[in-house]
Scaffold this motif. Sequence first.
Motif, mmCIF file in Angstrom:
data_model
loop_
_atom_site.group_PDB
_atom_site.id
_atom_site.type_symbol
_atom_site.label_atom_id
_atom_site.label_comp_id
_atom_site.label_asym_id
_atom_site.label_seq_id
_atom_site.Cartn_x
_atom_site.Cartn_y
_atom_site.Cartn_z
ATOM 1 N N ASN A 195 0.828 -1.207 0.000
ATOM 2 C CA ASN A 195 0.000 0.000 0.000
ATOM 3 C C ASN A 195 0.860 1.254 0.000
ATOM 4 O O ASN A 195 0.550 2.231 -0.693
ATOM 5 N N ARG A 202 -3.507 0.854 -2.421
ATOM 6 C CA ARG A 202 -4.238 -0.183 -1.703
ATOM 7 C C ARG A 202 -4.442 -1.457 -2.518
ATOM 8 O O ARG A 202 -4.245 -2.563 -2.015
ATOM 9 N N ARG A 203 -4.846 -1.334 -3.773
ATOM 10 C CA ARG A 203 -5.162 -2.530 -4.554
ATOM 11 C C ARG A 203 -3.938 -3.426 -4.675
ATOM 12 O O ARG A 203 -4.030 -4.650 -4.508
ATOM 13 N N ALA A 231 -2.787 -5.709 -10.587
ATOM 14 C CA ALA A 231 -3.571 -4.571 -10.105
ATOM 15 C C ALA A 231 -4.103 -3.721 -11.246
ATOM 16 O O ALA A 231 -5.088 -2.983 -11.065
ATOM 17 N N PRO A 279 -11.281 -6.093 -12.071
ATOM 18 C CA PRO A 279 -11.512 -6.787 -10.789
ATOM 19 C C PRO A 279 -11.916 -8.244 -10.952
ATOM 20 O O PRO A 279 -11.544 -9.091 -10.129
#
Length: 404
Positions: free
Chosen positions: A140, A145-146, A371, A375
């Motif tokens: 992070n 974050r991802r 990333a 998703p």
Amino acid sequence: MASATAVPRPSSAGRDVRTRAEAALRLAAPALLGYGAARALGIVLLCYFAERRGRSPGAVLYGSWDSRWYQDVVEHGYDRTVTGVPNAWHGWSNLAFFPLYPALCRVADAVLPVGDAKASWLVSLTASMAAAWLIFLVGNRLHRRRTGVILAVLWGCLPHALVESMAYTESLFTALCAAALYATLAKRWVWAGTFAALAGLTRPTGVAIAAAVGLTAGLAAVRALRQPREGPWWGPVWRPALGMLLAPAGWLAFVVWVGVRVHRADGYFAVQEAWGNRFSKGGYLLRRFRWVFLGPRGSDVPVAFVVVTLVVVACFALFAFSLVQRQPLPLLLFSGALLAVLTLGAGVYIARARFLLPGFPLLIPLARVLARTHPRTIACTLSFAAVASAIYGVHLSLVWNGPP
């Protein structure tokens, strides 16, 4: 009329700490849930097939191989000689096993009424969740974050991730290394040196994190000396200098202590020699590669050896990508030192992939690529990796039936 008793209200400092803790938990929740789901799948699958084969899951998770050695240290303490001692099997000595993990197991055994074996397993499970959280924090900090979430979950989906759920030291060692690297990135030098010292009390490969933190802190101290400043020269220097000195302290302290205990200056290295671990200049690893890839036709190479070899080759390739991506210096130093220890040492080849589990910075190139995808692609990829890791964990523990 009696006045009502005033209910004490939490102080602003207490509320601030609680608020920060809740925010940190919310931030890391996807990483912890994803990692926990991957490891829970591995444990459930292992328990199911162990029961079907008439094996006790506990015998695998906290009663086999190195787990027994650490429990021997908890129950009987350390040996006083290198070979031929009462508490050793096959003439090996438990002085090869570093002290922090058994010390924590002893504390857990004193607090929890579950027995030393299960207490040691609970220490490892707790350390694995701490490691996932700290790995997330590193990812992070570097790439948002991802990437941090993917990095933590990937670590729980490695081929040998079953070890993270066993009464072994890899989870504790990874947590301490991740904490040391995070503190180094944040330039919290004293904390970085302290965590590196604790890692050095956990595994022989603690020399890798000691080198990474020590060199980075030393360079920071030199840069601070060269900068113009007001006030005494030691003001901006003492923290990185102290971190540099602390980093190797844990590893060196145990090595020296073993020498004193067995009355030999090279006592620790004699212990490792008795276990078959010695300096090889890289020839041992190359011979194993040649045996796996270029061995005689018809030779039966176990699947576990093939997987270990592929993992080692992949780690070298990922280190090259890490260099190309210009990862921060402490991460490159740690990964490079870990690979150097692996390359220059001869010993139990099957354990090479397990020794590389703490090298989570090597996964950052994969996490960054993943990333950037959709998703749905991330979810499918990580789910497939978790299932594959769980299946291989069953093979490793119940079919291969050797040390992981």
